[in-house]
Scaffold this active site. Structure first.
Site, mmCIF file in Angstrom:
data_model
loop_
_atom_site.group_PDB
_atom_site.id
_atom_site.type_symbol
_atom_site.label_atom_id
_atom_site.label_comp_id
_atom_site.label_asym_id
_atom_site.label_seq_id
_atom_site.Cartn_x
_atom_site.Cartn_y
_atom_site.Cartn_z
ATOM 1 N N HIS A 34 0.802 -1.208 0.000
ATOM 2 C CA HIS A 34 0.000 0.000 0.000
ATOM 3 C C HIS A 34 0.845 1.274 0.000
ATOM 4 O O HIS A 34 2.057 1.242 0.233
ATOM 5 C CB HIS A 34 -0.918 0.014 1.227
ATOM 6 C CG HIS A 34 -0.165 -0.283 2.506
ATOM 7 N ND1 HIS A 34 -0.166 -1.533 3.081
ATOM 8 C CD2 HIS A 34 0.634 0.484 3.282
ATOM 9 C CE1 HIS A 34 0.589 -1.518 4.169
ATOM 10 N NE2 HIS A 34 1.079 -0.294 4.311
ATOM 11 N N ASP A 86 7.511 -5.862 3.363
ATOM 12 C CA ASP A 86 6.472 -5.646 4.370
ATOM 13 C C ASP A 86 5.087 -5.969 3.806
ATOM 14 O O ASP A 86 4.708 -5.469 2.749
ATOM 15 C CB ASP A 86 6.504 -4.188 4.846
ATOM 16 C CG ASP A 86 5.387 -3.881 5.819
ATOM 17 O OD1 ASP A 86 5.458 -4.374 6.953
ATOM 18 O OD2 ASP A 86 4.434 -3.175 5.431
ATOM 19 N N GLU A 137 8.259 -10.663 5.329
ATOM 20 C CA GLU A 137 7.558 -10.451 6.599
ATOM 21 C C GLU A 137 6.137 -10.968 6.464
ATOM 22 O O GLU A 137 5.295 -10.334 5.834
ATOM 23 C CB GLU A 137 7.561 -8.955 6.951
ATOM 24 C CG GLU A 137 6.952 -8.636 8.313
ATOM 25 C CD GLU A 137 5.481 -8.223 8.241
ATOM 26 O OE1 GLU A 137 4.803 -8.314 9.275
ATOM 27 O OE2 GLU A 137 5.021 -7.835 7.153
ATOM 28 N N ASP A 165 -3.764 -4.880 13.443
ATOM 29 C CA ASP A 165 -3.670 -6.337 13.457
ATOM 30 C C ASP A 165 -4.252 -6.864 14.762
ATOM 31 O O ASP A 165 -3.655 -6.724 15.830
ATOM 32 C CB ASP A 165 -2.218 -6.799 13.303
ATOM 33 C CG ASP A 165 -2.140 -8.274 12.911
ATOM 34 O OD1 ASP A 165 -3.049 -9.030 13.294
ATOM 35 O OD2 ASP A 165 -1.186 -8.652 12.222
ATOM 36 N N GLN A 195 -2.526 -10.004 17.168
ATOM 37 C CA GLN A 195 -1.294 -9.845 17.934
ATOM 38 C C GLN A 195 -1.596 -9.276 19.314
ATOM 39 O O GLN A 195 -2.590 -8.577 19.506
ATOM 40 C CB GLN A 195 -0.322 -8.924 17.194
ATOM 41 C CG GLN A 195 0.117 -9.465 15.843
ATOM 42 C CD GLN A 195 1.120 -8.566 15.148
ATOM 43 O OE1 GLN A 195 1.448 -7.478 15.629
ATOM 44 N NE2 GLN A 195 1.624 -9.018 14.013
#
Length: 491
Positions: free
Chosen positions: A88, A193, A233, A340, A343
């Site tokens: 993005h 990423d 990642e 996220d 996590q």
């Protein structure tokens, strides 16, 4: 990549200033500790909606912290890793603003992904249910064009991070331009990423599908041809990580952090042993990063078992919340603005209840596990949860992203646990055994990790019945035994 310990840090949040000051810190107070540094996004701007992971200009260093010349200078003294933000760009970028102004007549229209490009016939609830959502809201954000038309743009993470259409020539050209810029400025490694989300296809999960593997291969080849290597990642099911590792230069061992926490909080070593017997060897090991502690990396998938059972994961999350006195609970899931929800946001030091010896044992396990270790700046300095920063921003991951000035860094370096960790880093860097063969054994509460290379040997023995960890180091002539408790006491 040198098989020595590396640092992960923001240029401004550790040095209190920028890239030149980080360079000076590495050469002075932190000398001898790190052979390389992963500098988290230093692009313009560093303070967007996602701490630099939403670049307005991915090829421009934010002038507030330095220049490409500063990056070049640092790269002449150590290996630098930089982020290629694959998925993005910022809604504030000139390209997206042009799209808003001109719509489909914009030369940048093909750079960004819209809902109808993937679902030209529309998306049913069943199709959308297949797509994992790392945030609490949906994966599309409506934007109104100057023409008056409203278009649903794909926004996997925050609403201001507009997903790129990497299948188009314009999208591939955008990424190649960033890669070429890195290659021209002494960057050695590219971290891909969020690459797992980059390829979207109707009727699939749009995450790590077959086409994603092909795309990651293409990016890795592009980096290799430019003289750099890539690190992928991806948080995912552990067997997926093993497959990815076979096809790229480097992967993260994201399963290690929760498995180490499970061992140190329950004294059950078996899940950790099981993983280290099969984990990828071409990996970067971490305990903490700028993100949270991943849970899906040890969880099951569909009907397939994970590295930890659902009950063990539930107990682990509860233990982290308890050890951090509820701090992690305030920062995780829907409790804060998280990109996220899979996590747990917490400093690793707090996740272990700020127990200095257990923290040092955790780092020793990391350093003895297969792979090249990276240490996050907050972990290096044994930082506690930054509840004040969390309260100001309501961004969950900010709990472990403190802004430190030079005096705070100097004071933290003088803490016994940080001195002991620094000594452990130097031992890891100086022992040739870690370039050799790895052996592991463990049962019940005991763990043994061993490396042998020629006449050099290094062995870590942990017994959580006694909360005891011993190092046995040899060079063929002399044998040295070192207790981590003594290392901590002597610091």
């Amino acid at each position: 990549m040198k098989n020595n310990v590396q640092l992960i840090t923001y240029a401004d949040r550790l040095s209190g200033a920028g890239i030149p000051e980080l360079h000076e810190l590495l050469a002075t107070e932190l000398t001898g500790l790190f052979c390389g540094v992963h500098i988290l996004p230093f692009f313009y701007p560093i303070d967007g909606s996602d701490a630099g992971f939403d670049p307005i200009d991915h090829t421009r260093v934010d002038e507030r912290i330095g220049s490409w010349q500063d990056i070049k200078a640092l790269g002449s003294d150590c290996e630098i890793m930089a982020d290629l933000i694959v998925n993005h760009a910022s809604a504030e970028s000139k390209e997206f603003k042009d799209v808003l102004a001109k719509g489909k007549t914009s030369p940048y229209w093909d750079l960004f992904l819209t809902k109808d490009k993937v679902f030209p016939e529309g998306a049913s609830e069943d199709l959308l249910a297949l797509i994992p959502r790392p945030k609490t809201t949906g994966c599309f954000t409506p934007y109104q064009l100057a023409t008056g038309e409203t278009v649903d743009f794909w926004t996997t993470f925050t609403d201001t991070q507009i997903d790129l259409d990497v299948k188009t020539e314009l999208g591939r050209g955008y990424l190649k331009k960033v890669i070429d810029t890195f290659a021209a400025n002494n960057i050695s490694y590219i971290r891909l990423d969020a690459a797992g989300f980059a390829i979207k296809k109707a009727g699939t999960s749009c995450f790590m599908i077959d086409e994603t593997f092909d795309f990651i291969n293409e990016l890795s080849d592009m980096a290799n041809k430019a003289g750099m290597k890539s690190l992928v990642e991806i948080h995912s099911y552990y067997k997926t990580q093993i497959e990815i590792a076979k096809r790229v230069n480097l992967v993260y061992d994201f399963a290690l952090p929760p498995l180490v926490l499970h061992y140190l909080t329950t004294r059950d070593v078996q899940p950790l042993v099981n993983w280290l017997k099969i984990s990828p060897r071409n990996c970067i090991t971490v305990l903490d990063t700028h993100d949270g502690i991943g849970i899906e990396d040890v969880a099951g998938k569909d009907d397939l078992p994970g590295l930890l059972s659902p009950q063990q994961i539930e107990a682990l999350v509860a233990a982290i919340h308890k050890n951090s006195a509820g701090g992690s609970e305030k920062a995780s899931g829907a409790a804060a603005s998280n990109v996220d929800i899979y996590q747990v946001n917490c400093s690793y030091y707090d996740a272990l209840a700020k127990d200095d010896l257990n923290y040092l044992i955790a780092r020793a396990i990391q350093f003895f596990s297969p792979g090249v270790p990276q240490v996050y700046y907050g972990g290096l300095l044994a930082q506690e949860n930054d509840l004040a920063l969390l309260a100001r921003t309501n961004v969950g991951r900010d709990i472990n992203r403190s802004y430190l000035n030079k005096n705070e860094v100097t004071k933290a370096i003088d803490k016994p646990v940080v001195k002991a960790l620094s000594a452990l880093i130097k031992l890891r860097n100086q022992n040739e055994a870690f370039n050799g063969l790895f052996e592991i054994c463990g049962e019940q509460q005991k763990l043994c990790l061993k490396w042998i290379h020629g006449r050099h040997s290094a062995r870590l023995v942990v017994d959580m019945t006694l909360q005891q960890a011993s190092l046995f180091l040899g060079d063929g002539e002399q044998q040295q035994q070192l207790e981590l408790a003594e290392l901590l006491a002597g610091s």
